[in-house]
Write an enzyme that holds these catalytic residues in place. Structure first.
Site, PDB file in Angstrom:
ATOM      1  N   GLN A   1      41.883  53.308  43.456  1.00 28.09           N
ATOM      2  CA  GLN A   1      41.963  51.931  43.942  1.00 28.09           C
ATOM      3  C   GLN A   1      41.383  51.789  45.335  1.00 28.09           C
ATOM      4  O   GLN A   1      40.794  50.762  45.681  1.00 28.09           O
ATOM      5  CB  GLN A   1      43.414  51.448  43.919  1.00 28.09           C
ATOM      6  CG  GLN A   1      43.983  51.304  42.521  1.00 28.09           C
ATOM      7  CD  GLN A   1      43.119  50.439  41.624  1.00 28.09           C
ATOM      8  OE1 GLN A   1      42.957  49.248  41.855  1.00 28.09           O
ATOM      9  NE2 GLN A   1      42.535  51.024  40.584  1.00 28.09           N
TER      10      GLN A   1
ATOM     11  N   GLU B   1      50.454  44.915  42.588  1.00 25.39           N
ATOM     12  CA  GLU B   1      49.506  44.497  41.551  1.00 25.39           C
ATOM     13  C   GLU B   1      49.524  45.520  40.410  1.00 25.39           C
ATOM     14  O   GLU B   1      49.684  45.174  39.242  1.00 25.39           O
ATOM     15  CB  GLU B   1      48.106  44.390  42.150  1.00 25.39           C
ATOM     16  CG  GLU B   1      47.036  44.026  41.124  1.00 25.39           C
ATOM     17  CD  GLU B   1      45.632  44.161  41.686  1.00 25.39           C
ATOM     18  OE1 GLU B   1      44.712  43.594  41.064  1.00 25.39           O
ATOM     19  OE2 GLU B   1      45.442  44.833  42.717  1.00 25.39           O
ATOM     20  N   HIS B   2      49.331  46.787  40.753  1.00 25.22           N
ATOM     21  CA  HIS B   2      49.413  47.893  39.799  1.00 25.22           C
ATOM     22  C   HIS B   2      50.532  48.832  40.242  1.00 25.22           C
ATOM     23  O   HIS B   2      50.536  49.263  41.397  1.00 25.22           O
ATOM     24  CB  HIS B   2      48.122  48.711  39.758  1.00 25.22           C
ATOM     25  CG  HIS B   2      46.872  47.912  39.592  1.00 25.22           C
ATOM     26  ND1 HIS B   2      46.088  47.520  40.661  1.00 25.22           N
ATOM     27  CD2 HIS B   2      46.250  47.440  38.475  1.00 25.22           C
ATOM     28  CE1 HIS B   2      45.040  46.846  40.212  1.00 25.22           C
ATOM     29  NE2 HIS B   2      45.121  46.774  38.901  1.00 25.22           N
TER      30      HIS B   2
ATOM     31  N   HIS C   1      64.790   0.692  33.482  1.00 27.45           N
ATOM     32  CA  HIS C   1      64.782   1.758  32.474  1.00 27.45           C
ATOM     33  C   HIS C   1      65.718   1.396  31.317  1.00 27.45           C
ATOM     34  O   HIS C   1      65.374   1.575  30.143  1.00 27.45           O
ATOM     35  CB  HIS C   1      65.244   3.081  33.102  1.00 27.45           C
ATOM     36  CG  HIS C   1      64.204   3.768  33.947  1.00 27.45           C
ATOM     37  ND1 HIS C   1      63.632   3.174  35.041  1.00 27.45           N
ATOM     38  CD2 HIS C   1      63.645   5.002  33.842  1.00 27.45           C
ATOM     39  CE1 HIS C   1      62.762   4.017  35.591  1.00 27.45           C
ATOM     40  NE2 HIS C   1      62.740   5.139  34.880  1.00 27.45           N
TER      41      HIS C   1
ATOM     42  N   HIS D   1      37.727  50.679  45.793  1.00 29.04           N
ATOM     43  CA  HIS D   1      37.322  49.285  45.576  1.00 29.04           C
ATOM     44  C   HIS D   1      36.848  48.621  46.861  1.00 29.04           C
ATOM     45  O   HIS D   1      35.882  47.863  46.861  1.00 29.04           O
ATOM     46  CB  HIS D   1      38.490  48.468  45.012  1.00 29.04           C
ATOM     47  CG  HIS D   1      38.579  48.462  43.534  1.00 29.04           C
ATOM     48  ND1 HIS D   1      37.736  47.737  42.726  1.00 29.04           N
ATOM     49  CD2 HIS D   1      39.435  49.088  42.682  1.00 29.04           C
ATOM     50  CE1 HIS D   1      38.054  47.918  41.464  1.00 29.04           C
ATOM     51  NE2 HIS D   1      39.089  48.732  41.408  1.00 29.04           N
TER      52      HIS D   1
ATOM     53  N   ASP E   1      42.059  49.128  33.919  1.00 27.16           N
ATOM     54  CA  ASP E   1      40.858  48.468  34.410  1.00 27.16           C
ATOM     55  C   ASP E   1      39.826  48.269  33.308  1.00 27.16           C
ATOM     56  O   ASP E   1      39.006  47.352  33.387  1.00 27.16           O
ATOM     57  CB  ASP E   1      40.234  49.289  35.545  1.00 27.16           C
ATOM     58  CG  ASP E   1      40.973  49.127  36.858  1.00 27.16           C
ATOM     59  OD1 ASP E   1      41.733  48.157  36.995  1.00 27.16           O
ATOM     60  OD2 ASP E   1      40.788  49.969  37.750  1.00 27.16           O
TER      61      ASP E   1
END
Length: 457
Positions: A283, A352-353, A445, A286, A386
């Site tokens: 990761q 996230e992961h 109403h 990235h 992924d």
């Protein structure tokens, strides 16, 4: 001459994988959230004015503004950003057969999972003649954004397109940044993936201007086809893409304001240091701002992982990027007293992961409440998710997994409620409606119900 041991020493010296010690401390949820590693993100305010300028330029000058932005940001000249059909066909024809096979397998698995996600419509009969339904209806048109900066994320084409198709979206457009090395077109692997999925409306537009083009549309002129506005924009991107999505939210729907990728690994003494380090690096490559976090109750494992990080980082292709990410404030090891505290830390971090590398990993995974996706055991690395797990890799970041979900079929659906009462069924509850309308001082109403039961003159 620099030897491999010299390189490892250099990497070790460059690696500052910090340690946070929670052992012996009783921390509240708020304290945990404040203490876990987080990136010092550039704020949306820093990017907002630049994005507002882009919104103004694209809305007022249309394709002329896109041409100017492509020149300034991407270094390419273009008269119209639409990717020709022949370019899509060529990209698919020229793709490496092994990459095509991998894309096809990824598409197949993602489709199998997505096809099972669509929720069923519901009809509830509350009384005779009183039926309330919930129908799931796809949005009409979506704009999908695929980044092309540090990595050409062809896999993101799959992750965005497959659930949209499974939801029944009829009109799909895709945008990805123009690449100077490829004649001003998006990366050919991205184009090939789009072609494999039958997406023929593809634009060479990057950054905030892609989001703006989708949100507002661009009128055609002098023979140029328009870009029709969409109902929903999805896909990850940098700070400017996220800011643009925030600014157009309400004009269109958005999936999320995704930030830089992150991984957390909950591990105990049974974990293999080499595997933990490899996954943290996967990761970190990235982006220099990517987050890699290890949560463990084993100081011995933590030390071994740091050693592996130094060794493996020295050998990886994007070593400088990896070392910068691992040494940033968003990365590090969190030492905890035991697995119980480790689970609490992971739920506070809301990664996230999240990988679980512990004894009885499935049981531990079942206790995690906050994560974009959970990867269980030694043979479920994030890299699997992924590309070929069948799951979706567009996931919530920066702790937002505590209240939001990853991209899925329901992202592209709306739940529409349908109310169908006959006269007798309405009359049965008419008194309650009149009473509640009076309690809220909204007599009209109640009158709207009473009038239906007055004697007709």
């Amino acid at each position: 001459m620099t030897t491999s041991s010299d390189t490892s020493a250099i990497a070790s010296a460059s690696l500052n994988f910090r340690s946070i010690d929670f052992r012996g401390r009783q921390l509240s949820l708020a304290e945990l959230r404040a203490a876990v590693p987080r990136a010092k993100h550039q704020t949306m305010a820093d990017a907002e004015q630049r994005v507002l300028d882009i919104i103004g330029a694209v809305r007022s000058r249309g394709f002329a503004a896109l041409t100017e932005l492509a020149r300034n940001f991407d270094g390419v000249e273009q008269s119209h950003p639409r990717v020709p059909a022949e370019a899509l066909a060529k990209a698919l024809a020229d793709i490496d057969p092994t990459v095509r096979a991998a894309l096809e397998e990824s598409i197949s698995r993602a489709k199998q999972f997505a096809d099972q996600q669509r929720p069923a419509n519901v009809d509830v009969a509350l009384a005779d003649g009183a039926v309330v339904s919930q129908n799931w209806i796809p949005v009409g048109r979506v704009g999908l954004y695929v980044p092309g900066g540090l990595a050409p994320l062809a896999s993101s084409v799959i992750m965005n397109v497959v659930p949209a198709v499974a939801a029944g979206v009829e009109s799909i457009a895709l945008a990805s940044p123009p690449q100077k090395d490829f004649g001003g077109l998006p990366h050919p692997t991205i184009l090939a993936a789009a072609a494999l999925l039958g997406i023929d409306e593809v634009y060479a537009i990057g950054g905030a201007q892609a989001i703006v083009s989708f949100a507002y549309g661009i009128p055609g002129s002098e023979g140029e086809p328009p870009i029709e506005p969409v109902d929903l924009v999805t896909g990850p991107g940098n700070i400017f893409v996220a800011t643009a999505k925030r600014l157009v939210k309400g004009i269109v729907g958005i999936d999320s304001e995704a930030g830089t990728t992150e991984i957390a690994i909950l591990a105990d003494s049974t974990a293999q240091p080499a595997l933990v380090a490899a996954d943290l690096i996967s990761q970190a490559e990235h982006d220099p701002k990517a987050a890699s976090v290890l949560v463990t109750d084993s100081a011995e494992l933590a030390d071994a992982v740091v050693g592996e990080l130094a060794r493996q980082a020295a050998a990886t292709k994007h070593s400088a990027r990896v070392l910068e990410a691992l040494s940033g404030p968003q990365s590090g090891v969190v030492l905890v007293d035991d697995l119980e505290q480790g689970i609490a830390v992971c739920n506070a971090y809301a990664a996230e992961h999240l990988e679980i590398m512990t004894a009885d990993a499935p049981a531990v995974a079942a206790r995690i409440r906050n994560a974009g996706a959970i990867f269980v055991g030694d043979y479920s690395p994030v890299s699997l998710g992924d590309y070929c797990a069948g799951s979706n890799h567009v996931l919530p970041t920066s702790g937002t997994a505590a209240f939001s979900s990853g991209l899925n079929v329901t992202t592209f659906l709306r739940a529409v409620q349908v109310i169908n009462y006959n006269r007798a069924a309405l009359e049965q509850v008419s008194g309650h409606i009149v009473s509640l309308a009076g309690a809220e001082d909204l007599p009209g109403h109640g009158d709207a119900v009473r009038i239906r039961f007055k004697e007709q003159s």
